[in-house]
Scaffold this motif. Structure first.
Motif, short mmCIF file in Angstrom:
data_model
loop_
_atom_site.label_atom_id
_atom_site.label_comp_id
_atom_site.label_asym_id
_atom_site.label_seq_id
_atom_site.Cartn_x
_atom_site.Cartn_y
_atom_site.Cartn_z
N GLU A 197 0.81 -1.21 0.00
CA GLU A 197 0.00 0.00 0.00
C GLU A 197 0.85 1.27 0.00
N THR A 248 -7.49 3.48 -3.14
CA THR A 248 -8.43 2.82 -2.24
C THR A 248 -7.65 1.89 -1.30
N HIS A 307 -6.56 -1.02 1.31
CA HIS A 307 -6.86 -2.44 1.25
C HIS A 307 -8.11 -2.81 2.02
N VAL A 312 -11.27 -2.13 0.08
CA VAL A 312 -11.45 -3.13 -0.98
C VAL A 312 -12.01 -4.42 -0.39
N ARG A 313 -11.43 -4.85 0.72
CA ARG A 313 -11.91 -6.07 1.38
C ARG A 313 -13.37 -5.93 1.81
N LEU A 339 -15.69 -4.01 0.53
CA LEU A 339 -16.57 -4.02 -0.64
C LEU A 339 -16.73 -5.43 -1.21
N VAL A 340 -15.62 -6.15 -1.30
CA VAL A 340 -15.68 -7.50 -1.86
C VAL A 340 -16.42 -8.45 -0.92
N ASP A 392 -17.14 -4.17 -14.06
CA ASP A 392 -16.56 -2.99 -13.41
C ASP A 392 -16.78 -1.80 -14.35
#
Length: 292
Positions: free
Chosen positions: A194, A234, A236, A239-240, A242-243, A290
């Motif tokens: 990151e 964004t 990490h 992202v986690r 959202l996923v 996407d």
């Protein structure tokens, strides 16, 4: 990770690189410049690009190109991805290891023979130069970046001739951008990928603020300025999150007893049972779009 130090460095680096690239641009485009004699096609390409876009856009793009290369190479050095460290000194040394090795007549196969011959001539004082080590190091950098293009073309695009002409001059002094970069991109900081994202975010932050100020004044934003306002890093964990709560949620609705729940740290289970959701029987049935 000290994001405060990263921010200070990245913002300063952008200003410094822009100033240095701008100074090189003036030097290269001077009527009787050495570049016009030695690399006329590159100068012509540079002038054409300025005509197609603008002087400021060329400066901005070249400055970021080198910032991107330098930070990527530092990250790779710190994680042992480079056989010989490119922007990082060997232990107990002050010059980048690749330059120290070249000074000892050790030049890797990634450097084309023509460039290697130039480097040897500079370091052995057979080619007149006001800064033989600086010139040799710039040749090593270009060769290294072009070498990594084969493995990572998205990161190391082949360096255009005019981009090489506009490479910053001061890369070896204690006050150089590389020295300051190593101070904030410590080995510890580089254990987290990151760090690259944060540096990009901070590098464009002043430009982003400028673009938003224009928007408040209803000023039209040109295409080259849009990324500064829209291409944001964004972290990490976001992202986690959202996923886990989109793809992960869909999977859990179809497989309530799935053990994947154990690795979804940010998953929020629905409070009530849901009946209206996409039915799937295998991961291969999932299609993701996407729109960005």
């Amino acid at each position: 990770m000290d994001t405060g130090a990263l921010k200070k460095f990245a913002q300063e680096a952008r200003r410094t690189l822009r100033d240095q690239v701008s100074a090189k641009l003036v030097q290269v485009l001077a009527e009787n410049s050495a570049a016009r004699r030695e690399a006329p096609k590159a100068v012509q390409q540079l002038e054409s690009e300025i005509g197609r876009t603008s002087r400021d856009q060329v400066i901005e793009r070249v400055a970021y190109t080198w910032f991107n290369r330098f930070t990527a190479l530092r990250f790779m050095d710190a994680n042992g991805y480079t056989a010989v460290r490119v922007v990082t000194p060997a232990d107990g040394q002050t010059r980048p290891e690749i330059l120290s090795e070249a000074t000892a007549s050790v030049i890797g196969d990634e450097v084309p023979e023509a460039a290697a011959a130039q480097i040897r001539a500079l370091l052995e004082n057979r080619t007149p130069s006001r800064d033989p080590q600086g010139e040799a190091y710039r040749l090593l950098l270009v060769a290294t970046c072009n070498h990594w293009h084969a493995a990572m073309p998205f990161m190391f695009e082949t360096i255009a001739d005019y981009t090489e002409l506009l490479m910053p001059e001061d890369l070896l002094s204690q006050g150089s951008i590389l020295s300051k970069m190593r101070a904030v991109m410590t080995d510890e900081a580089c254990q987290d990928v990151e760090v690259i994202g944060w540096l990009y975010q901070f590098y464009i932050s002043e430009k982003k603020d400028e673009v938003f100020a224009w928007l408040k004044k209803n000023k039209k934003i040109s295409a080259e300025n849009i990324p500064a306002a829209t291409q944001l890093f964004t972290p990490h964990w976001i992202v986690r999150y959202l996923v886990d709560n989109s793809l992960g949620r869909l999977w859990m609705l179809n497989r309530p007893n799935s053990r994947i729940r154990d690795v979804m740290d940010y998953y929020i289970a629905p409070e009530e049972a849901e009946a209206d959701f996409l039915r799937i029987s295998s991961p291969e049935e999932i299609k993701i779009c996407d729109p960005a």
